[in-house]
Each structure stands twice: as structure tokens, then as C-alpha cells.
Design a protein around this motif. Structure first.
Motif, mmCIF file in Angstrom:
data_model
loop_
_atom_site.group_PDB
_atom_site.id
_atom_site.type_symbol
_atom_site.label_atom_id
_atom_site.label_comp_id
_atom_site.label_asym_id
_atom_site.label_seq_id
_atom_site.Cartn_x
_atom_site.Cartn_y
_atom_site.Cartn_z
ATOM 1 N N LEU A 176 0.825 -1.208 0.000
ATOM 2 C CA LEU A 176 0.000 0.000 0.000
ATOM 3 C C LEU A 176 0.858 1.256 0.000
ATOM 4 O O LEU A 176 0.520 2.255 -0.640
ATOM 5 N N ALA A 177 1.963 1.211 0.747
ATOM 6 C CA ALA A 177 2.847 2.374 0.802
ATOM 7 C C ALA A 177 3.354 2.741 -0.586
ATOM 8 O O ALA A 177 3.490 3.926 -0.927
ATOM 9 N N THR A 186 -0.407 7.721 3.046
ATOM 10 C CA THR A 186 0.628 6.892 3.651
ATOM 11 C C THR A 186 0.014 5.653 4.278
ATOM 12 O O THR A 186 -1.137 5.654 4.724
ATOM 13 N N ALA A 187 0.800 4.587 4.327
ATOM 14 C CA ALA A 187 0.382 3.334 4.966
ATOM 15 C C ALA A 187 1.504 2.865 5.877
ATOM 16 O O ALA A 187 2.650 2.724 5.439
ATOM 17 N N ASN A 188 1.184 2.658 7.128
ATOM 18 C CA ASN A 188 2.155 2.202 8.113
ATOM 19 C C ASN A 188 1.515 1.162 9.020
ATOM 20 O O ASN A 188 0.294 0.983 9.015
ATOM 21 N N ALA A 189 2.339 0.499 9.813
ATOM 22 C CA ALA A 189 1.841 -0.537 10.716
ATOM 23 C C ALA A 189 2.417 -0.339 12.110
ATOM 24 O O ALA A 189 3.540 0.152 12.267
ATOM 25 N N TYR A 236 6.080 12.089 6.446
ATOM 26 C CA TYR A 236 7.103 11.475 5.600
ATOM 27 C C TYR A 236 7.451 10.060 6.074
ATOM 28 O O TYR A 236 8.455 9.482 5.667
ATOM 29 N N VAL A 237 6.598 9.505 6.912
ATOM 30 C CA VAL A 237 6.754 8.113 7.342
ATOM 31 C C VAL A 237 5.792 7.271 6.519
ATOM 32 O O VAL A 237 4.573 7.454 6.591
ATOM 33 N N ASN A 238 6.322 6.357 5.734
ATOM 34 C CA ASN A 238 5.486 5.566 4.830
ATOM 35 C C ASN A 238 6.080 4.172 4.678
ATOM 36 O O ASN A 238 7.268 4.024 4.396
ATOM 37 N N GLY A 239 5.253 3.160 4.917
ATOM 38 C CA GLY A 239 5.722 1.785 4.803
ATOM 39 C C GLY A 239 6.497 1.311 6.011
ATOM 40 O O GLY A 239 7.172 0.281 5.966
ATOM 41 N N ALA A 240 6.401 2.031 7.122
ATOM 42 C CA ALA A 240 7.158 1.676 8.321
ATOM 43 C C ALA A 240 6.375 0.719 9.211
ATOM 44 O O ALA A 240 5.146 0.675 9.180
ATOM 45 N N VAL A 241 7.112 -0.020 10.027
ATOM 46 C CA VAL A 241 6.525 -0.876 11.053
ATOM 47 C C VAL A 241 7.085 -0.408 12.392
ATOM 48 O O VAL A 241 8.286 -0.543 12.649
ATOM 49 N N LEU A 242 6.239 0.156 13.214
ATOM 50 C CA LEU A 242 6.645 0.693 14.511
ATOM 51 C C LEU A 242 6.384 -0.353 15.593
ATOM 52 O O LEU A 242 5.240 -0.664 15.899
ATOM 53 N N VAL A 243 7.452 -0.915 16.137
ATOM 54 C CA VAL A 243 7.342 -1.953 17.156
ATOM 55 C C VAL A 243 7.111 -1.306 18.523
ATOM 56 O O VAL A 243 7.836 -0.390 18.917
#
Length: 255
Positions: A176-177, A186-189, A236-243
Motif C-alpha cells: 500500500l505504501a 501513507t500506509a504504516n503498521a 514522511y513516514v510511509n511503509g514503516a513498522v513501529l514496534v
């Protein structure tokens, strides 16, 4: 406060927000407190109780009951809700009406596998497909998928369907990003670790005590991460995975 975090976004939808002590409800509250108009949806009537609780806090939130594994019902949700600026895909694991079934893979029924994938991954696909076109149309939007460390990064015995579905959510986020990013979406997780909810088992609560912070996380702490990714500050955060796991992944030896 609202304009600082959400200068352009005004509306949000949070799926799977029916549990009083769950992550979805915490995210919905945090977004409403930030000044957004929030819709919440769940698989049972208890979702209306959550909306009533937020109303008592002075946070008017609309609620609806839909089976998000059904494309037809998701279309009805889209028609009822209208377009949104922020989509939080939190539905998963199962519902109060139909809990997910755990079991080692060779003993898992095909129907249980299909349900485990459907309730977490298919719901994210169907809801995103329904709401993304309007975001692309206006050139702005935020999609935040609530994944897990389980699947993308670690695993537990007996949770193969859940792990596969959550890993799939991260893959969906990455795709999606790339697909929606050029249109301003934007798409993030967010990937939570041990979080103290009503669904936590005694074994999970014990495991949480062995994290570097020696405790489980709270739904509010996961909500803070999701709200950041949905905000203008994460533009400007896109496609990131924030643990969000208290550093538990850093440990080779746990307790």
C-alpha cells in the motif's frame, strides 16, 4: 491541539473497537480526544456501549455493527460512514461471537485456518479497498494497520494462522505504501508485543514481566504510536513498522 496533529485530517474510522480494554477502543478515544470525528465498528452490539462511554467523556463517536469479512457488509459500512481521512485496521484475532481457534498447524482444520486469515487479513483488505479510493481522490489519507510482533518478527507454537495473518498485514502495508504513496496516502503498521488487555492470558502476563521494562504495555501506549502515524507529524513516514514491545525483541535470552 487538534490542528497541531491533524491539520488536514478531520475524520477517522477504527475497526475492531468493541473491547473496553482493547487497543482499538484506546485508539478511538485518543483520536477523538485529538479533535477528530471518529467512527468505530465491531462484530457485536457491544460496540455501541463503547460509543456511549466515549459520549459520557464528551467525545461523540458513531458506532456500527458489521461483519468485516463480508464484502457486502463492508460496502454497507462505507455507505453509512462516508469517506474518512484516517483508517485504523485493528479488527482481528476473532470476535466475541466467534473466537479464533489456536492449534498446531498439522491439527488445524481448514475452516479454522480460513477464519484466522479472514478475520485479520481479509478484513484489512476489504476495508482498505472500500475507503482508499476516496483518499486517493482528495490526495490525502492515512492508513494504519495494527499488526503484531507475532508473525512478522517472532512466533508462538499453536498460532500459525494468526502469525501468517499478521505477517500478511505487514506485507499489505508495504504494498500500500508503494501504491498509494504517490497519491498522498501513507500506509504504516504498528506491531505490539505483550499488551495488557482483557484477552491476555496468565502465561502472557508472566512473559510480559520478562521484558526489559518488566511489564506489559498498555493499550494507550499502542494508541499513542498509532495516533502519531496517523498525524501530520508522520507525513514522511510511509511503509514503516513501529514496534511497541518494550524492547523485548532485543533479548535473545528471556528470563
Amino acid at each position: 491541539m487538534a490542528y497541531q496533529l491533524f491539520g488536514r485530517s478531520r475524520t477517522a474510522l477504527v475497526t475492531g473497537a468493541g473491547a473496553r480494554d482493547g487497543i482499538g477502543f484506546a485508539i478511538a478515544r485518543a483520536l477523538a480526544q485529538a479533535g477528530l470525528t471518529v467512527s468505530i465498528t465491531g462484530a457485536s452490539e457491544r460496540i455501541h456501549e463503547r460509543a456511549a462511554e466515549l459520549a459520557l467523556e464528551g467525545l461523540p463517536v458513531t458506532s456500527s455493527v458489521f461483519d468485516l469479512t463480508s464484502a457486502h457488509q463492508v460496502a454497507q459500512l462505507r455507505e453509512m460512514t462516508g469517506p474518512v481521512d484516517i483508517l485504523i485496521n485493528n479488527a482481528g484475532m476473532g470476535s466475541i461471537k466467534q473466537p479464533a481457534v489456536d492449534g498446531i498447524l498439522i491439527e488445524l482444520d481448514e475452516a479454522d485456518w480460513d477464519y484466522g486469515i479472514s478475520v485479520t487479513l481479509k478484513t484489512a483488505f476489504l476495508v482498505t479497498r472500500a475507503f482508499l479510493p476516496a483518499m486517493i481522490g482528495v490526495g490525502h489519507g492515512r492508513i494504519v494497520n495494527i499488526a503484531s510482533v507475532t508473525g512478522p518478527l517472532v512466533a508462538n507454537v499453536g498460532e500459525s494462522a494468526y502469525a501468517a495473518a499478521k505477517a500478511g498485514m505487514v506485507g499489505l502495508t508495504h504494498a500500500l505504501a508503494l501504491e498509494a504513496g504517490p497519491a498522498g496516502v501513507t500506509a504504516n503498521a504498528v506491531a505490539p508485543g505483550w499488551i495488557n488487555t482483557g484477552a491476555s492470558t496468565p502465561e502472557e502476563r508472566l512473559a510480559a514481566k520478562k521484558t526489559p521494562l518488566a511489564r506489559a504495555g498498555s493499550p494507550d501506549e499502542v494508541a499513542a504510536a498509532a495516533v502519531f502515524l496517523a498525524s501530520d507529524r508522520a507525513s514522511y513516514v510511509n511503509g514503516a513498522v513501529l514496534v511497541v514491545d518494550g524492547g523485548n525483541l532485543l533479548q535473545e535470552r528471556k528470563g
